[in-house]
Design a protein around this motif. Structure first.
Motif, PDB file in Angstrom:
ATOM      1  N   UNK A 116       0.652  -1.283   0.022  1.00 56.94           N
ATOM      2  CA  UNK A 116       0.063   0.081  -0.080  1.00 56.94           C
ATOM      3  C   UNK A 116       0.823   1.333  -0.045  1.00 56.94           C
ATOM      4  N   UNK A 117       1.958   1.287   0.733  1.00 61.20           N
ATOM      5  CA  UNK A 117       2.867   2.337   0.652  1.00 61.20           C
ATOM      6  C   UNK A 117       3.415   2.681  -0.963  1.00 61.20           C
ATOM      7  N   UNK A 118       3.586   1.434  -1.499  1.00 66.54           N
ATOM      8  CA  UNK A 118       4.113   1.697  -2.991  1.00 66.54           C
ATOM      9  C   UNK A 118       3.039   2.297  -3.874  1.00 66.54           C
ATOM     10  N   UNK A 119       1.690   1.863  -3.504  1.00 63.58           N
ATOM     11  CA  UNK A 119       0.716   2.530  -4.310  1.00 63.58           C
ATOM     12  C   UNK A 119       0.649   3.959  -4.023  1.00 63.58           C
ATOM     13  N   UNK A 120       0.673   4.275  -2.739  1.00 61.29           N
ATOM     14  CA  UNK A 120       0.590   5.617  -2.449  1.00 61.29           C
ATOM     15  C   UNK A 120       1.685   6.357  -3.038  1.00 61.29           C
TER      16      UNK A 120
ATOM     17  N   UNK B  10       5.654   4.351  -8.026  1.00 62.74           N
ATOM     18  CA  UNK B  10       7.373   4.083  -8.305  1.00 62.74           C
ATOM     19  C   UNK B  10       7.483   2.557  -7.844  1.00 62.74           C
ATOM     20  N   UNK B  11       8.021   2.114  -8.982  1.00 57.62           N
ATOM     21  CA  UNK B  11       8.319   0.540  -8.723  1.00 57.62           C
ATOM     22  C   UNK B  11       9.621   0.141  -9.583  1.00 57.62           C
ATOM     23  N   UNK B  12      10.616  -0.090  -8.577  1.00 56.02           N
ATOM     24  CA  UNK B  12      11.812  -0.789  -9.247  1.00 56.02           C
ATOM     25  C   UNK B  12      11.851  -2.105  -8.654  1.00 56.02           C
ATOM     26  N   UNK B  13      12.865  -2.868  -9.030  1.00 54.21           N
ATOM     27  CA  UNK B  13      13.087  -4.176  -8.477  1.00 54.21           C
ATOM     28  C   UNK B  13      13.470  -4.148  -7.115  1.00 54.21           C
ATOM     29  N   UNK B  14      14.444  -3.158  -6.789  1.00 54.08           N
ATOM     30  CA  UNK B  14      14.564  -3.037  -5.136  1.00 54.08           C
ATOM     31  C   UNK B  14      13.224  -2.678  -4.542  1.00 54.08           C
ATOM     32  N   UNK B  15      12.500  -2.158  -4.971  1.00 53.15           N
ATOM     33  CA  UNK B  15      11.465  -1.406  -4.327  1.00 53.15           C
ATOM     34  C   UNK B  15      10.546  -2.497  -3.983  1.00 53.15           C
TER      35      UNK B  15
ATOM     36  N   UNK C   2       9.989  10.973   4.239  1.00 55.78           N
ATOM     37  CA  UNK C   2      10.011  12.242   5.391  1.00 55.78           C
ATOM     38  C   UNK C   2      10.204  13.485   4.728  1.00 55.78           C
ATOM     39  N   UNK C   3       9.534  14.519   5.051  1.00 48.48           N
ATOM     40  CA  UNK C   3       9.625  15.687   4.497  1.00 48.48           C
ATOM     41  C   UNK C   3      10.015  16.712   5.800  1.00 48.48           C
ATOM     42  N   UNK C   4      10.734  17.708   5.426  1.00 51.96           N
ATOM     43  CA  UNK C   4      10.997  18.596   6.519  1.00 51.96           C
ATOM     44  C   UNK C   4       9.978  19.743   6.521  1.00 51.96           C
ATOM     45  N   UNK C   5       9.794  19.838   7.968  1.00 51.12           N
ATOM     46  CA  UNK C   5       8.335  20.891   8.037  1.00 51.12           C
ATOM     47  C   UNK C   5       9.154  21.927   9.091  1.00 51.12           C
ATOM     48  N   UNK C   6       8.133  22.815   9.394  1.00 54.68           N
ATOM     49  CA  UNK C   6       8.634  23.867  10.270  1.00 54.68           C
ATOM     50  C   UNK C   6       8.866  23.484  11.416  1.00 54.68           C
ATOM     51  N   UNK C   7       8.071  22.585  11.924  1.00 57.79           N
ATOM     52  CA  UNK C   7       8.193  22.089  13.551  1.00 57.79           C
ATOM     53  C   UNK C   7       9.051  20.807  13.567  1.00 57.79           C
ATOM     54  N   UNK C   8       9.665  20.413  12.503  1.00 56.98           N
ATOM     55  CA  UNK C   8      10.311  19.209  12.487  1.00 56.98           C
ATOM     56  C   UNK C   8      10.093  18.367  11.348  1.00 56.98           C
ATOM     57  N   UNK C   9       9.596  17.350  11.183  1.00 56.70           N
ATOM     58  CA  UNK C   9       9.406  16.353  10.154  1.00 56.70           C
ATOM     59  C   UNK C   9       8.079  16.069   9.848  1.00 56.70           C
ATOM     60  N   UNK C  10       7.603  15.860   9.001  1.00 54.37           N
ATOM     61  CA  UNK C  10       6.343  15.364   8.501  1.00 54.37           C
ATOM     62  C   UNK C  10       6.688  13.948   7.750  1.00 54.37           C
ATOM     63  N   UNK C  11       5.760  12.792   8.055  1.00 54.95           N
ATOM     64  CA  UNK C  11       5.572  11.770   7.007  1.00 54.95           C
ATOM     65  C   UNK C  11       4.989  11.819   5.904  1.00 54.95           C
ATOM     66  N   UNK C  12       5.445  11.325   4.668  1.00 55.85           N
ATOM     67  CA  UNK C  12       4.630  11.422   3.356  1.00 55.85           C
ATOM     68  C   UNK C  12       3.440  10.305   3.554  1.00 55.85           C
ATOM     69  N   UNK C  13       2.621  10.368   2.709  1.00 53.07           N
ATOM     70  CA  UNK C  13       1.341   9.606   2.773  1.00 53.07           C
ATOM     71  C   UNK C  13       2.050   7.990   2.807  1.00 53.07           C
ATOM     72  N   UNK C  14       2.717   7.881   1.857  1.00 48.89           N
ATOM     73  CA  UNK C  14       3.587   6.500   1.882  1.00 48.89           C
ATOM     74  C   UNK C  14       3.935   6.163   3.253  1.00 48.89           C
ATOM     75  N   UNK C  15       4.771   6.970   3.753  1.00 48.13           N
ATOM     76  CA  UNK C  15       5.185   6.741   5.134  1.00 48.13           C
ATOM     77  C   UNK C  15       4.175   6.424   6.246  1.00 48.13           C
ATOM     78  N   UNK C  16       3.123   7.339   6.221  1.00 47.64           N
ATOM     79  CA  UNK C  16       1.831   7.117   7.079  1.00 47.64           C
ATOM     80  C   UNK C  16       1.308   5.834   7.026  1.00 47.64           C
ATOM     81  N   UNK C  17       1.130   5.215   5.759  1.00 49.50           N
ATOM     82  CA  UNK C  17       0.429   3.961   5.520  1.00 49.50           C
ATOM     83  C   UNK C  17       1.474   2.893   6.160  1.00 49.50           C
TER      84      UNK C  17
END
Length: 187
Positions: free
Chosen positions: A86-90, A94-99, A153-168
């Motif tokens: 599901x993280x891949x779909x989110x 992005x699909x590589x052999x390694x992923x 992960x994305x840099x945010x003003x208060x620290x770091x945010x998870x991307x939608x893939x990371x949240x899943x």
């Protein structure tokens, strides 16, 4: 015993041996040497303070504790596989052999770091929460990104945010760890 200290690769080896009733057959399926699997099973049994297998000439057979643990460990690994897919779909295709194979490469430490970051949105606070140094947490989180080939992960003003893939991935990692926690309670 802390369920967050169980090694995912050891769990995978355990499940394969339970299904095959053989260390040598499991070795070929998980691409780990027979001695490494034997050592992983010994460590897992020591951590859990119980025998998981009866070793016989006819093969490796689960004990009652082993059967209970197998059900939960299998469910936990399935949650991780589902979360990775599901993280891949989110991540929008992005699909590589390694992923595609990253579910076999992620570690408990990487998932612990992800969950700590999900809870705190800050590298320093997350590191304190799981009792490791901030540079170690940062390195582990970035290693998870390398293994998955996803931006997590994305840099945010208060620290770091998870991307939608990371949240899943974090949501499914929580489900997997809940299964392992339940397994510990049951055995």
């Amino acid at each position: 015993m802390d369920h967050l200290k169980l090694n995912i690769r050891h769990l995978r080896a355990f499940c394969e041996v339970a299904e095959c009733h053989s260390i040598s057959l499991a070795s070929g399926r998980v691409h780990i040497s027979q001695p490494a699997i034997s050592q992983a099973l010994s460590k897992l049994e020591a951590q859990l303070e119980t025998a998981l297998f009866r070793r016989r000439n006819s093969g490796m057979h689960l004990t009652v504790s082993g059967e209970r643990f197998f059900a939960r460990a299998s469910a936990a690994l399935n949650f991780l596989e589902d979360g990775c897919l599901l993280a891949l779909k989110q991540a929008k295709g992005l699909r590589t052999k390694e992923t595609a194979n990253f579910v076999r490469l992620i570690t408990t430490a990487q998932l612990r770091s992800l969950l700590a970051l999900a809870a705190t949105s800050n590298f320093s606070l997350a590191a304190r929460a799981i009792s490791i140094s901030q540079p170690a947490l940062h390195r582990t989180a970035r290693d998870l990104e390398k293994v998955t080939a996803l931006v997590l992960f994305k840099t945010a003003t208060q620290g770091v945010e998870l991307t939608p893939a990371a949240e899943v991935l974090a949501r499914y990692a929580n489900l997997a760890f809940a299964e392992l926690n339940q397994a510990l309670s049951e055995i």
